[in-house]
Design a protein around this motif. Structure first.
Motif, PDB file in Angstrom:
ATOM      1  N   ARG A 245      -6.394   1.378   3.067  1.00 44.64           N
ATOM      2  CA  ARG A 245      -6.115   1.842   1.698  1.00 44.64           C
ATOM      3  C   ARG A 245      -5.732   3.311   1.658  1.00 44.64           C
ATOM      4  N   GLN A 246      -6.331   4.095   2.592  1.00 41.41           N
ATOM      5  CA  GLN A 246      -6.051   5.539   2.635  1.00 41.41           C
ATOM      6  C   GLN A 246      -4.781   5.849   3.425  1.00 41.41           C
ATOM      7  N   GLY A 247      -4.216   4.848   4.065  1.00 41.99           N
ATOM      8  CA  GLY A 247      -3.061   5.098   4.929  1.00 41.99           C
ATOM      9  C   GLY A 247      -3.457   5.787   6.223  1.00 41.99           C
ATOM     10  N   GLN A 248      -4.700   5.550   6.652  1.00 37.83           N
ATOM     11  CA  GLN A 248      -5.185   6.217   7.865  1.00 37.83           C
ATOM     12  C   GLN A 248      -5.168   5.318   9.096  1.00 37.83           C
ATOM     13  N   ARG A 249      -4.826   4.057   8.875  1.00 38.41           N
ATOM     14  CA  ARG A 249      -4.839   3.152  10.015  1.00 38.41           C
ATOM     15  C   ARG A 249      -3.564   2.314  10.006  1.00 38.41           C
ATOM     16  N   GLY A 250      -2.910   2.315  11.119  1.00 37.21           N
ATOM     17  CA  GLY A 250      -1.671   1.527  11.210  1.00 37.21           C
ATOM     18  C   GLY A 250      -1.976   0.060  11.429  1.00 37.21           C
ATOM     19  N   CYS A 251      -1.025  -0.782  11.080  1.00 38.27           N
ATOM     20  CA  CYS A 251      -1.212  -2.229  11.220  1.00 38.27           C
ATOM     21  C   CYS A 251      -1.378  -2.645  12.685  1.00 38.27           C
ATOM     22  N   VAL A 252      -0.709  -1.944  13.583  1.00 36.80           N
ATOM     23  CA  VAL A 252      -0.783  -2.343  14.989  1.00 36.80           C
ATOM     24  C   VAL A 252      -2.210  -2.210  15.517  1.00 36.80           C
ATOM     25  N   ALA A 253      -2.832  -1.073  15.227  1.00 35.41           N
ATOM     26  CA  ALA A 253      -4.210  -0.852  15.685  1.00 35.41           C
ATOM     27  C   ALA A 253      -5.139  -1.891  15.066  1.00 35.41           C
ATOM     28  N   CYS A 254      -4.883  -2.162  13.799  1.00 34.31           N
ATOM     29  CA  CYS A 254      -5.720  -3.100  13.064  1.00 34.31           C
ATOM     30  C   CYS A 254      -5.601  -4.505  13.656  1.00 34.31           C
ATOM     31  N   LYS A 255      -4.380  -4.878  14.005  1.00 36.32           N
ATOM     32  CA  LYS A 255      -4.138  -6.201  14.588  1.00 36.32           C
ATOM     33  C   LYS A 255      -4.759  -6.316  15.973  1.00 36.32           C
TER      34      LYS A 255
END
Ligand code: TRP
Length: 335
Positions: A267-277
């Motif tokens: 929500r804060q734009g602090q984590r990219g989708c790649v890392a999350c995936k």
């Protein structure tokens, strides 16, 4: 021992089982099995699978063993649950014929499950459905009643089939005498797991499923392709986890704490989708690891699987034979 309630449930062997099956039904079956309160019979419904795969017998044949391996890998214990092959129980086919007099064509055509499935299978059936497919609820009633199944744990989509079975039982009993046991449906899960693409249904034809048999590499690759918030383009764009399938799956496979952090950072734009995936893929890999390892063992020892299937089927045959005796006596067919 005799007071244990008999559970009757199963699957069509049209493909290997995926995590939708796991959360949707397998987990619940294992729990019920391990509670010690039930005597589960789990059928691999190859005859039913043929009703919409009559043109592909090899597919059904191959998946009988695959589904058995999935069951065993998830914790279905052949010491506690009887796994058997539907086509090897001739009484089921016989009962289907007897019951076909007790249900009208109009009633089958109104069955919501059948209706939905016919609509989905236009490719196979065109404008006109087969007698066998329209009648599969009758055969499913035979599956359940041949074993005097009292409890049928199923997903929501199957409820109309159980209702149809109950109607057949009541009709039979009112005409021939109180012989059949009326089953009770038990919902095996509150939720249906969506596909990686956000589709309400996870399935092979949709290409959006993670299978219990998927390798670590396959899991990672699939998770990397999962649908995320489409308006989030750059890594530091603020994301919306509510519309992200990665977040949806984090809720199934990650700890509460992890989910909270992932959502906040997104929500804060602090984590990219790649890392999350990557984090999600790892958690799925770890959760499914024990299943994958057991699966490997059974894949390497197919004779063990086949023996379990044959032993279960033999036991099931005895039960169905007893029921048939009572049915034939009631129907004045006991020559
Ligand atoms: N119709 C079920 C499915 O498609 C499989 C099934 C066949 C079944 N016979 C059954 C489920 C009897 C419960 C009880 O998944």
């Amino acid at each position: 021992m005799g007071e244990k309630k008999r559970i009757l449930t199963g699957d069509r062997p049209t493909g290997r089982l995926h995590i939708g099956h796991y959360f949707g039904s397998l987990k619940k079956r294992v729990e019920l099995q391990n509670s010690g309160l039930y005597e589960p019979y789990i059928l691999i419904a190859d005859v039913q699978a043929l009703t919409d795969n009559f043109n592909n017998p090899e597919k059904v044949r191959k998946n009988v063993r695959e589904v058995a391996i999935d069951y065993l890998s998830c914790g279905i214990d052949p010491e506690k649950s009887t796994i058997y092959i539907q086509s090897m129980i001739p009484e089921v086919a016989e009962l289907t014929v007897f019951y076909s007099n007790l249900v009208t064509i109009a009633r089958l055509q109104r069955n919501p499950t059948v209706k939905t499935e016919i609509a989905q299978k236009k490719d196979l059936f065109g404008e006109s459905v087969t007698y066998g497919f329209l009648g599969y609820p009758v055969s499913q009633a035979a599956d359940i009643t041949a074993f005097e199944g009292e409890v049928v744990p199923v997903g929501e989509d199957q409820l109309p089939l159980i209702e149809q079975c109950r109607e057949i039982v009541r009709k039979f009993n009112s005409i021939y005498g109180e012989v059949l046991v009326e089953p009770q449906a038990v919902l095996s899960s509150g939720k249906r797991i969506k596909g990686l693409d956000g589709n309400e249904k996870m399935g092979k034809s949709l290409g959006n499923a993670i299978y219990l048999s998927d390798s670590e590499e396959e899991i990672t690759k699939k998770v990397m392709g999962a649908v995320t918030d489409p308006s989030r383009i750059r890594k530091d764009d603020k994301g919306n986890p509510e519309i992200c399938m990665v977040s949806y799956y984090h809720n199934l496979f990650s700890t509460k704490e992890e989910c909270k952090i992932v959502c906040e950072e997104c929500r804060q734009g602090q984590r990219g989708c790649v890392a999350c995936k990557k984090q999600l893929a790892n958690n799925i890999i770890n959760t499914l690891k024990p299943i994958r390892e057991k699966r490997k063992y059974y894949e390497e020892n197919p004779e063990i699987v086949d023996k379990i299937l044959m032993d279960g089927t033999k036991k099931a045959q005895e039960v169905a034979k007893q029921t048939m005796k009572k049915v034939k006596k009631a129907m004045r067919l006991d020559y």
